[in-house]
Design an enzyme around this catalytic site. Structure first.
Site, PDB file in Angstrom:
ATOM      1  N   ASP A   1      -4.988  36.101   8.268  1.00 30.96           N
ATOM      2  CA  ASP A   1      -5.408  35.204   7.187  1.00 30.96           C
ATOM      3  C   ASP A   1      -4.147  34.600   6.579  1.00 30.96           C
ATOM      4  O   ASP A   1      -3.780  34.880   5.439  1.00 30.96           O
ATOM      5  CB  ASP A   1      -6.197  35.993   6.136  1.00 30.96           C
ATOM      6  CG  ASP A   1      -6.683  35.106   4.998  1.00 30.96           C
ATOM      7  OD1 ASP A   1      -7.126  35.651   3.965  1.00 30.96           O
ATOM      8  OD2 ASP A   1      -6.586  33.868   5.135  1.00 30.96           O
ATOM      9  N   SER A   2      -3.484  33.801   7.388  1.00 29.34           N
ATOM     10  CA  SER A   2      -2.194  33.242   6.961  1.00 29.34           C
ATOM     11  C   SER A   2      -2.400  31.879   6.317  1.00 29.34           C
ATOM     12  O   SER A   2      -3.483  31.304   6.403  1.00 29.34           O
ATOM     13  CB  SER A   2      -1.318  33.050   8.201  1.00 29.34           C
ATOM     14  OG  SER A   2      -1.914  32.034   9.007  1.00 29.34           O
TER      15      SER A   2
ATOM     16  N   ASP B   1       6.729  41.180   5.471  1.00 26.76           N
ATOM     17  CA  ASP B   1       6.496  40.098   6.419  1.00 26.76           C
ATOM     18  C   ASP B   1       5.619  40.633   7.549  1.00 26.76           C
ATOM     19  O   ASP B   1       5.961  41.648   8.170  1.00 26.76           O
ATOM     20  CB  ASP B   1       7.843  39.599   6.974  1.00 26.76           C
ATOM     21  CG  ASP B   1       7.665  38.609   8.117  1.00 26.76           C
ATOM     22  OD1 ASP B   1       8.664  38.319   8.794  1.00 26.76           O
ATOM     23  OD2 ASP B   1       6.542  38.136   8.333  1.00 26.76           O
ATOM     24  N   GLY B   2       4.495  39.979   7.791  1.00 26.57           N
ATOM     25  CA  GLY B   2       3.545  40.463   8.801  1.00 26.57           C
ATOM     26  C   GLY B   2       4.156  40.542  10.183  1.00 26.57           C
ATOM     27  O   GLY B   2       3.864  41.468  10.958  1.00 26.57           O
TER      28      GLY B   2
ATOM     29  N   GLU C   1       0.879  41.663   3.189  1.00 20.31           N
ATOM     30  CA  GLU C   1       1.105  40.374   2.530  1.00 20.31           C
ATOM     31  C   GLU C   1       2.584  40.267   2.191  1.00 20.31           C
ATOM     32  O   GLU C   1       3.174  41.208   1.631  1.00 20.31           O
ATOM     33  CB  GLU C   1       0.251  40.286   1.250  1.00 20.31           C
ATOM     34  CG  GLU C   1       0.625  39.253   0.249  1.00 20.31           C
ATOM     35  CD  GLU C   1       0.553  37.816   0.741  1.00 20.31           C
ATOM     36  OE1 GLU C   1       1.569  37.108   0.626  1.00 20.31           O
ATOM     37  OE2 GLU C   1      -0.524  37.425   1.214  1.00 20.31           O
TER      38      GLU C   1
ATOM     39  N   GLN D   1       7.407  30.865  -2.073  1.00 22.36           N
ATOM     40  CA  GLN D   1       6.623  29.633  -2.119  1.00 22.36           C
ATOM     41  C   GLN D   1       6.291  29.247  -3.561  1.00 22.36           C
ATOM     42  O   GLN D   1       6.444  30.057  -4.468  1.00 22.36           O
ATOM     43  CB  GLN D   1       5.304  29.823  -1.344  1.00 22.36           C
ATOM     44  CG  GLN D   1       4.539  31.062  -1.759  1.00 22.36           C
ATOM     45  CD  GLN D   1       3.749  31.683  -0.606  1.00 22.36           C
ATOM     46  OE1 GLN D   1       3.473  31.032   0.392  1.00 22.36           O
ATOM     47  NE2 GLN D   1       3.437  32.969  -0.728  1.00 22.36           N
TER      48      GLN D   1
ATOM     49  N   ASP E   1      -0.938  27.775   6.155  1.00 22.62           N
ATOM     50  CA  ASP E   1      -0.657  26.817   7.246  1.00 22.62           C
ATOM     51  C   ASP E   1       0.733  27.086   7.836  1.00 22.62           C
ATOM     52  O   ASP E   1       1.538  27.789   7.231  1.00 22.62           O
ATOM     53  CB  ASP E   1      -0.707  25.388   6.677  1.00 22.62           C
ATOM     54  CG  ASP E   1      -2.140  25.019   6.290  1.00 22.62           C
ATOM     55  OD1 ASP E   1      -2.367  23.874   5.900  1.00 22.62           O
ATOM     56  OD2 ASP E   1      -3.007  25.900   6.376  1.00 22.62           O
TER      57      ASP E   1
ATOM     58  N   PRO F   1       6.810  30.692   4.912  1.00 21.81           N
ATOM     59  CA  PRO F   1       6.808  32.050   5.467  1.00 21.81           C
ATOM     60  C   PRO F   1       5.778  32.243   6.569  1.00 21.81           C
ATOM     61  O   PRO F   1       5.879  33.173   7.364  1.00 21.81           O
ATOM     62  CB  PRO F   1       6.468  32.930   4.259  1.00 21.81           C
ATOM     63  CG  PRO F   1       5.713  32.031   3.318  1.00 21.81           C
ATOM     64  CD  PRO F   1       6.372  30.680   3.491  1.00 21.81           C
TER      65      PRO F   1
HETATM   66  N1  SAM Z   1      -7.130  30.900   3.757  1.00 20.91           N
HETATM   67  C1  SAM Z   1      -5.899  30.388   3.425  1.00 20.91           C
HETATM   68  C2  SAM Z   1      -5.556  29.268   4.358  1.00 20.91           C
HETATM   69  O1  SAM Z   1      -6.170  29.168   5.408  1.00 20.91           O
HETATM   70  O2  SAM Z   1      -4.702  28.472   3.991  1.00 20.91           O
HETATM   71  C3  SAM Z   1      -4.893  31.495   3.447  1.00 20.91           C
HETATM   72  C4  SAM Z   1      -5.051  32.308   2.293  1.00 20.91           C
HETATM   73  S1  SAM Z   1      -3.971  33.616   2.069  1.00 20.91           S
HETATM   74  C5  SAM Z   1      -3.635  33.359   0.418  1.00 20.91           C
HETATM   75  C6  SAM Z   1      -2.458  33.265   2.889  1.00 20.91           C
HETATM   76  C7  SAM Z   1      -1.415  34.325   2.582  1.00 20.91           C
HETATM   77  O3  SAM Z   1      -0.523  34.503   3.687  1.00 20.91           O
HETATM   78  C8  SAM Z   1      -0.518  33.951   1.396  1.00 20.91           C
HETATM   79  O4  SAM Z   1      -0.739  34.871   0.351  1.00 20.91           O
HETATM   80  C9  SAM Z   1       0.908  34.042   1.940  1.00 20.91           C
HETATM   81  O5  SAM Z   1       1.828  34.565   1.016  1.00 20.91           O
HETATM   82  C10 SAM Z   1       0.686  34.993   3.130  1.00 20.91           C
HETATM   83  N2  SAM Z   1       1.755  34.907   4.135  1.00 20.91           N
HETATM   84  C11 SAM Z   1       2.437  33.802   4.538  1.00 20.91           C
HETATM   85  N3  SAM Z   1       3.361  34.142   5.463  1.00 20.91           N
HETATM   86  C12 SAM Z   1       3.262  35.494   5.653  1.00 20.91           C
HETATM   87  C13 SAM Z   1       3.940  36.427   6.491  1.00 20.91           C
HETATM   88  N4  SAM Z   1       4.923  36.026   7.328  1.00 20.91           N
HETATM   89  N5  SAM Z   1       3.558  37.733   6.433  1.00 20.91           N
HETATM   90  C14 SAM Z   1       2.556  38.130   5.598  1.00 20.91           C
HETATM   91  N6  SAM Z   1       1.886  37.287   4.760  1.00 20.91           N
HETATM   92  C15 SAM Z   1       2.224  35.982   4.800  1.00 20.91           C
END
Ligand code: SAM
Length: 275
Positions: free
Chosen positions: A155-156, A137-138, A106, A32, A158, A162
């Site tokens: 806590d993903s 990847d979660g 993460e 990203q 939108d 990913p």
């Molecule tokens: N609170 C924020 C929101 O609601 O938009 C989210 C914050 S947190 C930084 C989101 C995190 O999810 C990012 O660091 C992103 O890289 C991670 N992420 C996205 N897709 C993912 C996946 N498939 N597995 C694990 N982490 C993921």
């Protein structure tokens, strides 16, 4: 760098902007686009793919409402899983409890590195010996792990890039297999004002998967519409049962009254289905 305006559009004609004094970082990671700005109004601001993820000024609204309803509702949370959350804010809140372990999964290692450097108030939690950081990847982690958890927090970002898979039915079905009996899942769900249809569709499959599938809400000043929705999921623990523990000290938003009020949904978000 002269002052610049950072904008996020929530609709074609509206959104939020920040006047940034400094751009601390702008790069494309394998997953990203990531940007960090210094602002007078909100402190440091993190954006992923042009969407505000967190600001130092208001991050506590979101992180406290994502974490404490589940940790307070669970009678004895020992092992916690956080999917996403690479900024460290959710982990910080989880570590306020006497837990045994907190695993944070993460996908993007650069988010963790950048937040360690630019968001010390959130990422200090990474140093706690109870914390285990997994870069993966979660969705893949939960399908391959044989570990079980008392509370799982999603806590993903939108449902773009990913994070798309983290908003789908099959992800929640797999997530459920990682829960211990009496376990609780809470996931960030979206903006009630702008993602209502998405929230309604999601509620249908969440209610098929869990006995207790309840939305709750809380303010999130820099997120679309300033209001955020969370999904509380469990087969055994009613979120409205009497909270058995004392709320951790030094919180800035969450308390037992806020907990109850958060589950009292406004008419437009209420569940109209019979089931
Ligand atoms: N609170 C924020 C929101 O609601 O938009 C989210 C914050 S947190 C930084 C989101 C995190 O999810 C990012 O660091 C992103 O890289 C991670 N992420 C996205 N897709 C993912 C996946 N498939 N597995 C694990 N982490 C993921």
């Amino acid at each position: 760098m002269k002052e610049t305006e950072v904008r996020e559009f929530h609709t074609p004609g509206s959104g939020i902007f920040f006047r940034a004094e400094r751009r601390l970082l702008s790069e494309r990671t394998p997953f990203q686009k990531m940007e960090v700005y210094e602002t007078a109004s909100h402190g440091r601001v993190l954006l992923l793919d042009g969407l505000v993820q967190t600001t130092e000024m208001d991050e506590f609204f979101y992180h406290e409402m994502l974490v404490h309803p589940a940790l307070m509702a669970h009678s004895r949370p020992r092992d916690i899983l956080i999917i996403g959350g690479g900024d460290g804010g959710a982990l910080r809140e989880v570590l306020r409890y006497r837990i045994r372990s907190a695993v944070l999964v993460e996908i993007d290692a650069r988010v963790i590195e950048v937040c360690r450097k630019h968001f010390p108030g959130l990422s200090l939690s990474f140093r706690d010996k109870r914390a285990e950081i997994v870069v993966e990847d979660g969705n893949r982690f939960i399908r391959e792990t044989d570990r079980r958890f008392d509370v799982i927090l999603v806590d993903s970002s939108d449902p773009v890039g990913p994070s798309t898979v983290l908003h789908q039915r099959r992800f929640y079905a797999s997530l459920k297999t990682c829960l211990r009996p009496g376990g609780i899942i809470v996931s960030q769900a979206g903006a009630p004002l702008f993602h209502l249809e998405h929230l309604r569709k999601k509620r249908v499959f969440l209610k098929e998967l869990f006995t207790f599938a309840r939305y709750y809400i809380g303010p999130a000043p820099t997120y679309p519409g300033g209001l955020w929705c969370y999904a509380y999921l469990s087969d055994r623990v009613d979120p409205m049962k009497r909270l058995s523990k004392n709320v951790p000290r030094k919180l800035r938003y969450y308390n037992a009254d806020v907990h109850r009020a958060a589950f009292a949904l406004p008419e437009f978000l209420k569940d109209r289905s019979r089931r």
